[in-house]
Design an enzyme around this catalytic site. Structure first.
Site, PDB file in Angstrom:
ATOM      1  N   ASN A 162       0.812  -1.210   0.000  1.00 46.80           N
ATOM      2  CA  ASN A 162       0.000   0.000   0.000  1.00 46.80           C
ATOM      3  C   ASN A 162       0.844   1.258   0.000  1.00 46.80           C
ATOM      4  O   ASN A 162       0.372   2.312   0.377  1.00 46.80           O
ATOM      5  CB  ASN A 162      -0.958  -0.003   1.185  1.00 46.80           C
ATOM      6  N   GLU A 166       0.488  10.059  -4.747  1.00 41.88           N
ATOM      7  CA  GLU A 166      -0.777  10.623  -5.215  1.00 41.88           C
ATOM      8  C   GLU A 166      -0.669  12.087  -5.595  1.00 41.88           C
ATOM      9  O   GLU A 166       0.130  12.836  -5.041  1.00 41.88           O
ATOM     10  CB  GLU A 166      -1.852  10.488  -4.119  1.00 41.88           C
ATOM     11  N   HIS A 180       3.641   7.724   0.332  1.00 45.62           N
ATOM     12  CA  HIS A 180       3.726   6.856   1.514  1.00 45.62           C
ATOM     13  C   HIS A 180       4.799   5.807   1.260  1.00 45.62           C
ATOM     14  O   HIS A 180       4.690   5.040   0.310  1.00 45.62           O
ATOM     15  CB  HIS A 180       2.355   6.174   1.707  1.00 45.62           C
ATOM     16  N   HIS A 269       5.410   7.187  10.665  1.00 44.38           N
ATOM     17  CA  HIS A 269       4.366   6.592  11.488  1.00 44.38           C
ATOM     18  C   HIS A 269       4.725   5.208  12.050  1.00 44.38           C
ATOM     19  O   HIS A 269       3.899   4.574  12.687  1.00 44.38           O
ATOM     20  CB  HIS A 269       2.980   6.639  10.823  1.00 44.38           C
ATOM     21  N   GLY A 302      -6.351   8.094   3.754  1.00 40.35           N
ATOM     22  CA  GLY A 302      -7.548   7.278   3.941  1.00 40.35           C
ATOM     23  C   GLY A 302      -7.500   5.957   3.201  1.00 40.35           C
ATOM     24  O   GLY A 302      -7.393   4.883   3.794  1.00 40.35           O
ATOM     25  N   SER A 303      -7.568   6.013   1.872  1.00 36.97           N
ATOM     26  CA  SER A 303      -7.475   4.820   1.031  1.00 36.97           C
ATOM     27  C   SER A 303      -7.320   5.307  -0.407  1.00 36.97           C
ATOM     28  O   SER A 303      -7.375   6.509  -0.654  1.00 36.97           O
ATOM     29  CB  SER A 303      -8.737   3.967   1.126  1.00 36.97           C
ATOM     30  N   SER A 308      -7.989  12.042   2.155  1.00 36.71           N
ATOM     31  CA  SER A 308      -6.904  12.014   3.126  1.00 36.71           C
ATOM     32  C   SER A 308      -6.927  13.376   3.815  1.00 36.71           C
ATOM     33  O   SER A 308      -7.624  14.282   3.367  1.00 36.71           O
ATOM     34  CB  SER A 308      -5.556  11.810   2.424  1.00 36.71           C
ATOM     35  N   HIS A 325      -2.418   7.210  12.103  1.00 36.71           N
ATOM     36  CA  HIS A 325      -1.540   7.317  10.931  1.00 36.71           C
ATOM     37  C   HIS A 325      -2.301   7.167   9.631  1.00 36.71           C
ATOM     38  O   HIS A 325      -1.747   7.340   8.556  1.00 36.71           O
ATOM     39  CB  HIS A 325      -0.460   6.251  10.995  1.00 36.71           C
TER      40      HIS A 325
HETATM   41  P1  5GP Z   1       0.113   1.406   6.673  1.00 34.33           P
HETATM   42  O1  5GP Z   1       1.202   2.350   7.020  1.00 34.33           O
HETATM   43  O2  5GP Z   1      -0.523   0.847   7.911  1.00 34.33           O
HETATM   44  O3  5GP Z   1       0.575   0.347   5.760  1.00 34.33           O
HETATM   45  O4  5GP Z   1      -1.003   2.236   5.889  1.00 34.33           O
HETATM   46  C1  5GP Z   1      -1.280   3.559   6.172  1.00 34.33           C
HETATM   47  C2  5GP Z   1      -2.684   3.972   5.852  1.00 34.33           C
HETATM   48  O5  5GP Z   1      -2.734   4.480   4.525  1.00 34.33           O
HETATM   49  C3  5GP Z   1      -3.772   2.915   5.851  1.00 34.33           C
HETATM   50  O6  5GP Z   1      -4.245   2.693   7.149  1.00 34.33           O
HETATM   51  C4  5GP Z   1      -4.843   3.516   4.947  1.00 34.33           C
HETATM   52  O7  5GP Z   1      -5.780   4.253   5.698  1.00 34.33           O
HETATM   53  C5  5GP Z   1      -4.073   4.467   4.048  1.00 34.33           C
HETATM   54  N1  5GP Z   1      -3.983   4.060   2.626  1.00 34.33           N
HETATM   55  C6  5GP Z   1      -3.707   2.814   2.133  1.00 34.33           C
HETATM   56  N2  5GP Z   1      -3.622   2.847   0.783  1.00 34.33           N
HETATM   57  C7  5GP Z   1      -3.851   4.138   0.408  1.00 34.33           C
HETATM   58  C8  5GP Z   1      -3.875   4.827  -0.859  1.00 34.33           C
HETATM   59  O8  5GP Z   1      -3.656   4.259  -1.926  1.00 34.33           O
HETATM   60  N3  5GP Z   1      -4.136   6.163  -0.827  1.00 34.33           N
HETATM   61  C9  5GP Z   1      -4.378   6.852   0.331  1.00 34.33           C
HETATM   62  N4  5GP Z   1      -4.601   8.166   0.259  1.00 34.33           N
HETATM   63  N5  5GP Z   1      -4.363   6.226   1.526  1.00 34.33           N
HETATM   64  C10 5GP Z   1      -4.098   4.905   1.572  1.00 34.33           C
HETATM   65 MN    MN Z   2       5.393   0.875   4.952  1.00 27.68          MN
HETATM   66 MN    MN Z   3       3.053   2.971   6.505  1.00 29.27          MN
END
Ligand code: 5GP
Ligand code: MN
Ligand code: MN
Length: 396
Positions: A162, A166, A180, A269, A302-303, A308, A325
Site C-alpha cells: 500500500n 498521489e 507513503h 508513522h 484514507g485509502s 486524506s 496514521h
Molecule cells: P500502513 O502504514 O498501515 O501500511 O497504511 C497507512 C494507511 O494508509 C492505511 O491505514 C490507509 O488508511 C491508508 N492508505 C492505504 N492505501 C492508500 C492509498 O492508496 N491512498 C491513500 N490516500 N491512503 C491509503
Molecule cells: Mn510501509
Molecule cells: Mn506505513
C-alpha cells in the site's frame, strides 16, 4: 460514550480513542498483552487501530528502558511526505494518464529499485552527505549481506503493497502531491534480524506472545538495535524526500506554467523516539501513529479512493502527543480479496487515475475504515488543515 476510554482488563494505563466494540477482539487481546509487559508505562490507542504482527497498528507504547522491535513494525520509518503546489484543478488536463506515466517513470515502484544511486544523481544532489548514510553500517550483529549496495539501489524507490504516490485536490481545488513509503527492503531485513535476536533473549522467555520480545537498555543487543533503527529511520526520511523531489521534477516537466512548491511535510508513522512524559524519560514507539505535538503538521491518508487529511497537532499530553496514521484496515488483505471483485474496485475508485486490476483488490477502499469517522474520533488530538481527494494514485 466520550473518548478516550480506558481499555478494560489492561494492566497498565491504556487509553483508547475508539470504543471496544469497534475493535476486533484479537486486537484488544494484543493490546492487553502489551499493557501487561513489565516495562510498559502506558499505551495509547488511536482510532485506526487494528491487529498487527506482535503489536497492534495504531498504537503508541511508552516503555521504561525497553523497546519491542515488533512495536515498531517491519517497515522502520514508514511514513508520509507531502507538499502543496501552486497548481490548481484548472491547470490539470482532462487526461491524467500522461502525468501518471511520468511519475511512474521517475520513481521505481513495487519490487523495482534504481540500478545505482540514480535517485540521488538524477536530482543533482551533492553526493557527500550521502556517503555517511551509505557507510553507516556498523552493527554488532551484522547479518545483512551487501548492505551498502542495497541501500544505494533502493534509495528513491517506493516499494510494494500500500505504498503510494498521489496527486490530490483540497477543498479549494489546490493541487497537493503526497507519498507513503519507508525504509524499503533494507529496513525490513534489519527489523526482522533484530526481531529474531530479541526472541532468543532469556528475559523474554515468559512473555504472553514471543513476538513482543523486547530489548533492554544497557545491553549490547539494544545498542545494536538502536543504531540500526536510527539509521533506518533516517534512510526512510531521505527515501521519501528523494522520491518527493523526483515527483516534483516530473510534475514541473508536465506543465507549461511554472510550478512552485511550499515547504514539504514529512512524518514517520512507524518509529521510536526518546520522549519525556509524566516526568519520565521514556522510549516511545509509534506503530501506525504520528507525533501530534502542538503545531506539528502531519498527513493522515484514507485509502486509494477516499480522502486524506493534512492535520496540525493540538499537543494532547493525554495521547502522548499522538494521532492516527491513517484510516486503518477494516479487514485483512485475504478477506478483501475474497469479498470484492475488480468491478467493485472500479466502482470505488471512480474519478481516480490508478491501477484497477486484481493485483490491488486487497487495497480496495472498503477494506479500510471510514477516514472521516477516524478523523472525527480524534478531534481533541489534531485539527484539520486540509481535506484532500486524490485524482491520481500510483500504487506500489
Ligand atoms: P500502513 O502504514 O498501515 O501500511 O497504511 C497507512 C494507511 O494508509 C492505511 O491505514 C490507509 O488508511 C491508508 N492508505 C492505504 N492505501 C492508500 C492509498 O492508496 N491512498 C491513500 N490516500 N491512503 C491509503
Ligand atoms: Mn510501509
Ligand atoms: Mn506505513
Amino acid at each position: 460514550m466520550e473518548l478516550p476510554i480506558e481499555l478494560s482488563g489492561a494492566k497498565s494505563s491504556t487509553l483508547m480513542w475508539a470504543q471496544e466494540y469497534d475493535v476486533d477482539a484479537k486486537a484488544l487481546q494484543q493490546l492487553r498483552n502489551i499493557a501487561a509487559l513489565p516495562w510498559v508505562h502506558g499505551v495509547r490507542v488511536m482510532p485506526d487501530v487494528h491487529l498487527g504482527k506482535g503489536a497492534t497498528v495504531g498504537s503508541v507504547i511508552a516503555m521504561y528502558q525497553a523497546v519491542s522491535p515488533a512495536a515498531v513494525g517491519v517497515d522502520i520509518g514508514c511514513g508520509m511526505e507531502g507538499v502543496l503546489t501552486s497548481l490548481t484543478a484548472a491547470d490539470l488536463p482532462d487526461d491524467l494518464s500522461r502525468i501518471r506515466s511520468r511519475i511512474e517513470a521517475a520513481v521505481p515502484v513495487g519490487f523495482r529499485s534504481h540500478g545505482d544511486p540514480v535517485g540521488v544523481r538524477r536530482l543533482g544532489l551533492d553526493p557527500r552527505p550521502w556517503d555517511r548514510l551509505w557507510g553507516g553500517f556498523t552493527s554488532l550483529h551484522d547479518g545483512v549481506q551487501d548492505r551498502e549496495r542495497k541501500a544505494k539501489q533502493q534509495m528513491g524507490s517506493l516499494g510494494g503493497g500500500n505504498h503510494f504516490i498521489e496527486v490530490c485536490l483540497d477543498d479549494e481545488d489546490r493541487v497537493w502531491l503526497m507519498l507513503h513509503s519507508g525504509s524499503r527492503n533494507i529496513g525490513k531485513e534489519l527489523a526482522e534480524r533484530h526481531m529474531r535476536i530479541a526472541r532468543e533473549l532469556p528475559h523474554n522467555a515468559d512473555l504472553p506472545d514471543r513476538d513482543l520480545a523486547v530489548f533492554l537498555s544497557g545491553t549490547p543487543e539494544m545498542d545494536a538495535y538502536r543504531r540500526d533503527l536510527t539509521w533506518a529511520q533516517e534512510y526512510a526520511a531521505r527515501n521519501r524526500a528523494v522520491m518527493l523531489a523526483l515527483v516534483m521534477q516530473a510534475v514541473r516537466e508536465s506543465f507549461e506554467v511554472e510550478v512552485r512548491f511550499e515547504q514539504p511535510i514529512s512524518c514517520h508513522h512507524n518509529y521510536v523516539a526518546e520522549e519525556h512524559l509524566d516526568g519520565l524519560d521514556l522510549l516511545v514507539t509509534r506503530k501506525g501513529a504520528i507525533r501530534a505535538g502542538l503545531g506539528d503538521l502531519g498527513l493522515i491518508p484514507g485509502s486509494m479512493g477516499t480522502g486524506s487529511y493534512v492535520v496540525r497537532g493540538l499537543g494532547s499530553q493525554r495521547s502522548f502527543y499522538s494521532a492516527s496514521h491513517g484510516a486503518g484496515r477494516r479487514m485483512s488483505r485475504n478477506e478483501a480479496k475474497r469479498r470484492y471483485t475488480v468491478d467493485d474496485l472500479v466502482a470505488q475508485t471512480r474519478g481516480v487515475e490508478s491501477r484497477k486490476d486484481a493485483g490491488v483488490i486487497d487495497e480496495i477502499p472498503a477494506a479500510y475504515k471510514d477516514i472521516d469517522s477516524v478523523i472525527a474520533a480524534q478531534s481533541d488530538l489534531v485539527e484539520v488543515v486540509a481535506h484532500l481527494k486524490q485524482v491520481i494514485c500510483v500504487k506500489g
